[in-house]
Design an enzyme around this catalytic site. Structure first.
Site, short mmCIF file in Angstrom:
data_model
loop_
_atom_site.label_atom_id
_atom_site.label_comp_id
_atom_site.label_asym_id
_atom_site.label_seq_id
_atom_site.Cartn_x
_atom_site.Cartn_y
_atom_site.Cartn_z
N ASN A 103 0.83 -1.20 0.00
CA ASN A 103 0.00 0.00 0.00
C ASN A 103 0.87 1.25 0.00
OD1 ASN A 103 -2.09 -1.81 0.19
ND2 ASN A 103 -2.36 -1.54 2.40
N ASP A 105 -0.53 4.22 1.09
CA ASP A 105 -1.37 5.20 1.80
C ASP A 105 -0.80 5.66 3.15
OD1 ASP A 105 -3.70 2.46 2.44
OD2 ASP A 105 -1.98 3.09 3.63
N HIS A 120 5.91 -0.63 -2.54
CA HIS A 120 5.46 0.08 -3.74
C HIS A 120 5.53 1.58 -3.59
CE1 HIS A 120 3.07 -3.70 -5.16
NE2 HIS A 120 4.38 -3.83 -5.28
N CYS A 128 11.30 13.48 -9.33
CA CYS A 128 11.13 13.86 -10.74
C CYS A 128 11.31 12.64 -11.64
CB CYS A 128 12.12 14.96 -11.12
SG CYS A 128 13.82 14.43 -11.31
N CYS A 148 10.57 19.72 -11.93
CA CYS A 148 11.67 19.60 -10.98
C CYS A 148 12.50 20.88 -10.98
CB CYS A 148 12.54 18.41 -11.39
SG CYS A 148 14.03 18.23 -10.40
N GLY A 188 -5.14 -9.02 3.22
CA GLY A 188 -5.75 -8.06 2.30
C GLY A 188 -5.04 -7.86 0.99
N SER A 190 -4.55 -9.65 -3.01
CA SER A 190 -5.01 -10.68 -3.97
C SER A 190 -3.86 -11.61 -4.35
CB SER A 190 -5.57 -10.00 -5.23
OG SER A 190 -4.59 -9.12 -5.77
N ASN A 214 -8.34 -12.77 4.57
CA ASN A 214 -8.94 -12.24 3.34
C ASN A 214 -10.36 -12.81 3.23
OD1 ASN A 214 -9.54 -11.64 0.57
ND2 ASN A 214 -7.35 -11.56 0.15
P1 OAD Z 1 -6.14 -5.90 -4.77
O1 OAD Z 1 -7.23 -4.90 -5.02
O2 OAD Z 1 -5.55 -6.67 -5.92
O3 OAD Z 1 -6.64 -6.99 -3.72
C1 OAD Z 1 -7.26 -6.60 -2.53
C2 OAD Z 1 -7.50 -7.86 -1.71
O4 OAD Z 1 -8.09 -7.46 -0.49
C3 OAD Z 1 -8.46 -8.83 -2.38
O5 OAD Z 1 -7.93 -10.14 -2.29
C4 OAD Z 1 -9.74 -8.71 -1.54
O6 OAD Z 1 -10.42 -9.95 -1.45
C5 OAD Z 1 -9.17 -8.33 -0.21
N1 OAD Z 1 -10.07 -7.59 0.67
C6 OAD Z 1 -11.13 -6.83 0.34
N2 OAD Z 1 -11.69 -6.31 1.46
C7 OAD Z 1 -10.94 -6.75 2.51
C8 OAD Z 1 -10.98 -6.55 3.92
N3 OAD Z 1 -11.92 -5.79 4.50
N4 OAD Z 1 -10.04 -7.17 4.69
C9 OAD Z 1 -9.09 -7.96 4.12
N5 OAD Z 1 -8.98 -8.17 2.79
C10 OAD Z 1 -9.90 -7.57 2.00
O7 OAD Z 1 -5.00 -5.10 -3.99
P2 OAD Z 1 -3.52 -5.59 -3.76
O8 OAD Z 1 -3.44 -7.07 -3.59
O9 OAD Z 1 -2.95 -4.76 -2.69
O10 OAD Z 1 0.65 -2.27 -7.25
O11 OAD Z 1 -2.82 -5.19 -5.14
C11 OAD Z 1 -1.44 -5.42 -5.23
C12 OAD Z 1 -0.86 -4.40 -6.15
O12 OAD Z 1 -1.56 -4.41 -7.39
C13 OAD Z 1 -1.01 -2.96 -5.68
O13 OAD Z 1 -0.05 -2.61 -4.72
C14 OAD Z 1 -0.75 -2.22 -6.97
C15 OAD Z 1 -1.46 -3.11 -7.98
O14 OAD Z 1 -0.69 -3.28 -9.12
C16 OAD Z 1 1.19 -1.13 -7.79
O15 OAD Z 1 0.53 -0.12 -7.91
C17 OAD Z 1 2.60 -1.27 -8.18
#
Ligand code: OAD
Length: 251
Positions: A103, A105, A120, A128, A148, A188, A190, A214
């Site tokens: 994340n 954030d 990430h 820049c 920049c 949390g 995927s 998850n």
């Molecule tokens: P995703 O949006 O791919 O996956 C979010 C996961 O959180 C899913 O498996 C949901 O089932 C789960 N989920 C939803 N609500 C939840 C809750 N309340 N508690 C726990 N889990 C919950 O997001 P990421 O896996 O973080 O990379 O995505 C990985 C990366 O894909 C991101 O960091 C981003 C993107 O490419 C970059 O930007 C480089």
């Protein structure tokens, strides 16, 4: 579910080092859309792959800049949730807790986690495009990326975009932390995006127990020792409560 929660607490109670790998799902209950459902409203017609890429940024700097500005502004109105807090509470119950997050954030740090590896990057930091010169105090609501003041190239968010390599020292540290952990909580995510998705395997092959938190199954579920199927904001506090109970009964 409680018996699973208690078995996870037991595994953690026997661990001296726990690594928590998190994804967008841990921030969902703070009101931040997960990455793959972030495209709501105006952003519905854009694919993340078109926005979070160097090519996308060069093709339409204004669009990509305003998308990140929108996401950065979202942060002003959100707070860490009980899932983030439970991860902080773990630090008082386990000798060493490392958070490795995908994340951008900053909510883990805001909640109080003291060792956070932002694989990430961070949406709150900027550098820049041409030389990664750091840019400080970037205002909100700019119509387009500022330039920049060192080299004149466009300023961009200090986040890893699709197709870009992760900072290798952060990745290497994430691997080492997983290798040295007895328990790895995967919360949390995927588990679709590499190389972050493979980090737990570094520990798994050395005997670490994988715990997945998850609501949905992921490609990692099959190697998890325990899958706690539910929202992290509800599940993680229960794990911490069970762990505290274990510790108080053993004293
Ligand atoms: P995703 O949006 O791919 O996956 C979010 C996961 O959180 C899913 O498996 C949901 O089932 C789960 N989920 C939803 N609500 C939840 C809750 N309340 N508690 C726990 N889990 C919950 O997001 P990421 O896996 O973080 O990379 O995505 C990985 C990366 O894909 C991101 O960091 C981003 C993107 O490419 C970059 O930007 C480089």
């Amino acid at each position: 579910m409680q018996s699973s929660i208690d078995s996870v607490a037991k595994l953690i109670s026997n661990a001296s080092h726990v690594t928590v790998l998190t994804g967008a799902g841990v921030s969902k209950e703070s009101g931040i859309p997960t990455f793959r459902d972030a495209q709501t409203g105006f952003w519905e017609k854009h694919r993340p792959e078109d926005l979070a890429t160097p090519e996308g940024f060069l093709a339409d700097p204004k669009l990509v800049w305003t998308w990140y500005d929108y996401r950065r502004k979202l942060l002003d109105n959100v707070q860490p949730n009980p899932g983030h807090q439970a991860i902080v509470d773990l630090e008082k119950l386990v000798d060493k807790v490392t958070v490795v997050t995908q994340n951008v954030d900053g909510l883990h740090q805001r909640a109080g986690s003291t060792d956070v590896i932002e694989l990430h990057g961070s949406i709150k930091k900027f550098y820049c495009f041409d030389h990664e010169h750091e840019a400080l105090d970037v205002p909100f609501d700019l119509e387009e990326p500022p330039l920049c003041n060192v080299c004149g190239s466009m300023i961009r968010p200090a986040v890893v975009w699709f197709g870009e390599a992760l900072p290798h020292k952060l990745l290497n540290r994430g691997i080492t932390e997983c290798e040295e952990s007895q328990v790895i909580l995967v919360v949390g995510t995927s588990s679709l995006v590499q190389p972050a998705a493979s980090l737990p395997l570094s520990g798994y092959h050395r005997g670490a127990k994988i715990i997945e938190v998850n609501p949905d199954a992921t490609p990692l579920s099959r190697i998890a020792e325990v899958v706690l199927q539910g929202p992290s904001g509800e599940v993680l506090p229960k794990v911490v409560a069970s762990l505290k109970n274990l510790k108080s009964n053993s004293n």
